[in-house]
Design a protein around this motif. Structure first.
Motif, PDB file in Angstrom:
ATOM      1  N   GLU A   1       0.834  -1.215   0.000  1.00 20.22           N
ATOM      2  CA  GLU A   1       0.000   0.000   0.000  1.00 20.22           C
ATOM      3  C   GLU A   1       0.861   1.255   0.000  1.00 20.22           C
ATOM      4  OE1 GLU A   1      -3.343   0.900   0.073  1.00 20.22           O
ATOM      5  OE2 GLU A   1      -3.916  -1.168  -0.378  1.00 20.22           O
ATOM      6  N   ALA A   2       1.922   1.255   0.797  1.00 23.03           N
ATOM      7  CA  ALA A   2       2.798   2.429   0.878  1.00 23.03           C
ATOM      8  C   ALA A   2       3.490   2.680  -0.456  1.00 23.03           C
ATOM      9  CB  ALA A   2       3.824   2.245   1.996  1.00 23.03           C
ATOM     10  N   LEU A   3       3.967   1.617  -1.096  1.00 26.99           N
ATOM     11  CA  LEU A   3       4.640   1.773  -2.389  1.00 26.99           C
ATOM     12  C   LEU A   3       3.669   2.273  -3.465  1.00 26.99           C
ATOM     13  CD1 LEU A   3       6.917  -1.426  -2.377  1.00 26.99           C
ATOM     14  CD2 LEU A   3       7.587   0.954  -1.886  1.00 26.99           C
ATOM     15  N   THR A   4       2.455   1.745  -3.464  1.00 27.30           N
ATOM     16  CA  THR A   4       1.440   2.204  -4.417  1.00 27.30           C
ATOM     17  C   THR A   4       1.108   3.672  -4.173  1.00 27.30           C
ATOM     18  OG1 THR A   4       0.506  -0.007  -4.652  1.00 27.30           O
ATOM     19  CG2 THR A   4      -0.935   1.835  -5.232  1.00 27.30           C
ATOM     20  N   SER A   5       0.931   4.046  -2.913  1.00 22.04           N
ATOM     21  CA  SER A   5       0.634   5.445  -2.575  1.00 22.04           C
ATOM     22  C   SER A   5       1.772   6.362  -2.999  1.00 22.04           C
ATOM     23  CB  SER A   5       0.385   5.596  -1.074  1.00 22.04           C
ATOM     24  OG  SER A   5      -0.774   4.888  -0.701  1.00 22.04           O
ATOM     25  N   ALA A   6       3.015   5.935  -2.765  1.00 21.61           N
ATOM     26  CA  ALA A   6       4.174   6.748  -3.146  1.00 21.61           C
ATOM     27  C   ALA A   6       4.201   6.963  -4.653  1.00 21.61           C
ATOM     28  CB  ALA A   6       5.465   6.076  -2.673  1.00 21.61           C
ATOM     29  N   LYS A   7       3.966   5.919  -5.402  1.00 23.41           N
ATOM     30  CA  LYS A   7       3.949   6.041  -6.867  1.00 23.41           C
ATOM     31  C   LYS A   7       2.827   6.979  -7.310  1.00 23.41           C
ATOM     32  CE  LYS A   7       4.009   3.504 -11.153  1.00 23.41           C
ATOM     33  NZ  LYS A   7       4.258   2.251 -11.813  1.00 23.41           N
ATOM     34  N   ASN A   8       1.655   6.834  -6.705  1.00 20.31           N
ATOM     35  CA  ASN A   8       0.519   7.688  -7.046  1.00 20.31           C
ATOM     36  C   ASN A   8       0.772   9.152  -6.709  1.00 20.31           C
ATOM     37  OD1 ASN A   8      -0.889   5.482  -8.020  1.00 20.31           O
ATOM     38  ND2 ASN A   8      -2.082   5.199  -6.152  1.00 20.31           N
ATOM     39  N   LEU A   9       1.621   9.409  -5.717  1.00 21.48           N
ATOM     40  CA  LEU A   9       1.975  10.783  -5.336  1.00 21.48           C
ATOM     41  C   LEU A   9       3.119  11.340  -6.189  1.00 21.48           C
ATOM     42  CD1 LEU A   9       1.728  10.512  -1.447  1.00 21.48           C
ATOM     43  CD2 LEU A   9       0.230  11.839  -2.953  1.00 21.48           C
ATOM     44  N   GLY A  10       3.645  10.527  -7.099  1.00 23.22           N
ATOM     45  CA  GLY A  10       4.670  10.998  -8.012  1.00 23.22           C
ATOM     46  C   GLY A  10       6.104  10.705  -7.598  1.00 23.22           C
ATOM     47  N   TYR A  11       6.299   9.982  -6.513  1.00 21.77           N
ATOM     48  CA  TYR A  11       7.653   9.600  -6.125  1.00 21.77           C
ATOM     49  C   TYR A  11       8.141   8.502  -7.068  1.00 21.77           C
ATOM     50  CZ  TYR A  11       6.994  12.426  -1.998  1.00 21.77           C
ATOM     51  OH  TYR A  11       6.763  13.486  -1.153  1.00 21.77           O
ATOM     52  N   GLN A  12       9.450   8.476  -7.302  1.00 21.24           N
ATOM     53  CA  GLN A  12       9.969   7.574  -8.320  1.00 21.24           C
ATOM     54  C   GLN A  12      10.826   6.434  -7.813  1.00 21.24           C
ATOM     55  OE1 GLN A  12      11.418   9.452 -11.807  1.00 21.24           O
ATOM     56  NE2 GLN A  12       9.709  10.856 -11.904  1.00 21.24           N
ATOM     57  N   SER A  13      11.279   6.525  -6.551  1.00 25.89           N
ATOM     58  CA  SER A  13      12.135   5.450  -6.038  1.00 25.89           C
ATOM     59  C   SER A  13      12.054   5.377  -4.518  1.00 25.89           C
ATOM     60  CB  SER A  13      13.587   5.651  -6.481  1.00 25.89           C
ATOM     61  OG  SER A  13      14.125   6.824  -5.914  1.00 25.89           O
ATOM     62  N   VAL A  14      12.471   4.225  -4.002  1.00 27.74           N
ATOM     63  CA  VAL A  14      12.469   3.968  -2.558  1.00 27.74           C
ATOM     64  C   VAL A  14      13.746   3.217  -2.196  1.00 27.74           C
ATOM     65  CG1 VAL A  14      11.249   2.846  -0.639  1.00 27.74           C
ATOM     66  CG2 VAL A  14       9.934   3.821  -2.533  1.00 27.74           C
ATOM     67  N   ILE A  15      14.311   3.597  -1.053  1.00 30.88           N
ATOM     68  CA  ILE A  15      15.511   2.957  -0.507  1.00 30.88           C
ATOM     69  C   ILE A  15      15.100   2.206   0.768  1.00 30.88           C
ATOM     70  CG2 ILE A  15      17.792   3.397   0.506  1.00 30.88           C
ATOM     71  CD1 ILE A  15      17.606   4.227  -2.460  1.00 30.88           C
ATOM     72  N   VAL A  16      15.699   1.048   0.994  1.00 32.02           N
ATOM     73  CA  VAL A  16      15.443   0.322   2.237  1.00 32.02           C
ATOM     74  C   VAL A  16      16.713  -0.373   2.720  1.00 32.02           C
ATOM     75  CG1 VAL A  16      14.693  -1.878   1.197  1.00 32.02           C
ATOM     76  CG2 VAL A  16      13.793  -1.210   3.423  1.00 32.02           C
ATOM     77  N   LEU A  17      16.876  -0.382   4.014  1.00 30.59           N
ATOM     78  CA  LEU A  17      17.902  -1.180   4.673  1.00 30.59           C
ATOM     79  C   LEU A  17      17.122  -2.288   5.360  1.00 30.59           C
ATOM     80  CD1 LEU A  17      20.764  -1.707   5.762  1.00 30.59           C
ATOM     81  CD2 LEU A  17      20.230  -0.146   7.642  1.00 30.59           C
ATOM     82  N   GLY A  18      17.246  -3.498   4.839  1.00 32.27           N
ATOM     83  CA  GLY A  18      16.408  -4.562   5.389  1.00 32.27           C
ATOM     84  C   GLY A  18      16.858  -5.942   4.968  1.00 32.27           C
ATOM     85  N   HIS A  19      16.050  -6.920   5.316  1.00 30.49           N
ATOM     86  CA  HIS A  19      16.403  -8.322   5.117  1.00 30.49           C
ATOM     87  C   HIS A  19      16.493  -8.665   3.633  1.00 30.49           C
ATOM     88  CE1 HIS A  19      16.494 -12.653   5.474  1.00 30.49           C
ATOM     89  NE2 HIS A  19      16.799 -12.464   6.754  1.00 30.49           N
ATOM     90  N   GLN A  20      17.619  -9.242   3.262  1.00 30.73           N
ATOM     91  CA  GLN A  20      17.909  -9.556   1.866  1.00 30.73           C
ATOM     92  C   GLN A  20      16.957 -10.564   1.240  1.00 30.73           C
ATOM     93  OE1 GLN A  20      21.782 -10.836   3.006  1.00 30.73           O
ATOM     94  NE2 GLN A  20      21.383 -12.976   2.508  1.00 30.73           N
ATOM     95  N   ASP A  21      16.261 -11.347   2.044  1.00 29.90           N
ATOM     96  CA  ASP A  21      15.330 -12.338   1.496  1.00 29.90           C
ATOM     97  C   ASP A  21      13.882 -11.845   1.509  1.00 29.90           C
ATOM     98  OD1 ASP A  21      17.413 -14.161   1.089  1.00 29.90           O
ATOM     99  OD2 ASP A  21      17.234 -14.941   3.137  1.00 29.90           O
ATOM    100  N   PHE A  22      13.601 -10.748   2.195  1.00 28.11           N
ATOM    101  CA  PHE A  22      12.230 -10.256   2.311  1.00 28.11           C
ATOM    102  C   PHE A  22      11.899  -9.186   1.267  1.00 28.11           C
ATOM    103  CE2 PHE A  22       9.062  -7.379   4.362  1.00 28.11           C
ATOM    104  CZ  PHE A  22       7.999  -8.273   4.407  1.00 28.11           C
ATOM    105  N   TYR A  23      12.702  -8.168   1.170  1.00 28.38           N
ATOM    106  CA  TYR A  23      12.363  -7.008   0.333  1.00 28.38           C
ATOM    107  C   TYR A  23      12.421  -7.256  -1.173  1.00 28.38           C
ATOM    108  CZ  TYR A  23      11.759  -4.404   4.556  1.00 28.38           C
ATOM    109  OH  TYR A  23      11.283  -3.982   5.770  1.00 28.38           O
TER     110      TYR A  23
END
Length: 176
Positions: free
Chosen positions: A106-128
């Motif tokens: 939901e957050a990624l869809t909302s970000a795209k709909n708001l015009g954001y173009q990319s996302v960075i994450v520090l997280g688990h290599q098997d989850f994201y």
């Protein structure tokens, strides 16, 4: 389980911070201060209220939270705007039921709909990666601190939005 994802409201802040604290209290990798980070992000210009989402259970109690906040990717020649995905929180009794994944989608869809173009994450290599995240180094994007390459990831919300972007991620002062 019937659950609803919605934008967090100001009157939710204390409840949300309690959810975040509870979600991380028994995590070994946690510094147990994620709830303080959420509070601090809300006080900065990096905060995007529409990208602070909560999950409610059937009784309308908040059981999960996700936050995307503004960051910059900086090199000698350019500054590119992006978002950081942090933290994702689900209270222990609701973990492993897909709520975290639902919040992230939901957050990624909302970000795209708001015009954001990319996302960075520090997280688990098997989850994201299941959400489309790849090693940030693919685009020559680096963390501002030492971290294993496989856990620092980026996602293009718009195809090729990171094609000409490289540099170091600059988080808001809330992360300091």
């Amino acid at each position: 389980m019937d659950r609803k994802i919605r934008i967090e409201r100001m009157e939710d802040y204390k409840k949300t911070e309690k959810v975040v604290r509870n979600a991380f209290q028994s995590e070994a990798f946690s510094d147990k201060k994620e709830h303080i980070l959420v509070h601090r992000i809300r006080q900065t210009e990096a905060f995007v209220p529409e990208l602070s989402l909560v999950a409610e259970n059937e009784k309308k109690a908040i059981v999960g939270h996700v936050l995307l906040s503004k960051v910059k990717i900086v090199n000698d020649k350019q500054v590119a705007k992006s978002l950081a995905l942090a933290p994702v929180s689900v209270v222990p009794e609701y973990q492993n039921k897909g709520i975290g994944s639902q919040l992230i989608k939901e957050a990624l869809t909302s970000a795209k709909n708001l015009g954001y173009q990319s996302v960075i994450v520090l997280g688990h290599q098997d989850f994201y990666p299941k959400f489309g995240f790849k090693k940030a180094s693919t685009w020559r994007i680096k963390a501002p601190f030492d971290v294993p390459d496989e856990v620092f990831m980026a996602l293009e919300l718009t195809e090729n939005s990171l094609a000409h972007v490289h540099g170091v991620v600059h988080y808001s002062e809330a992360f300091s």
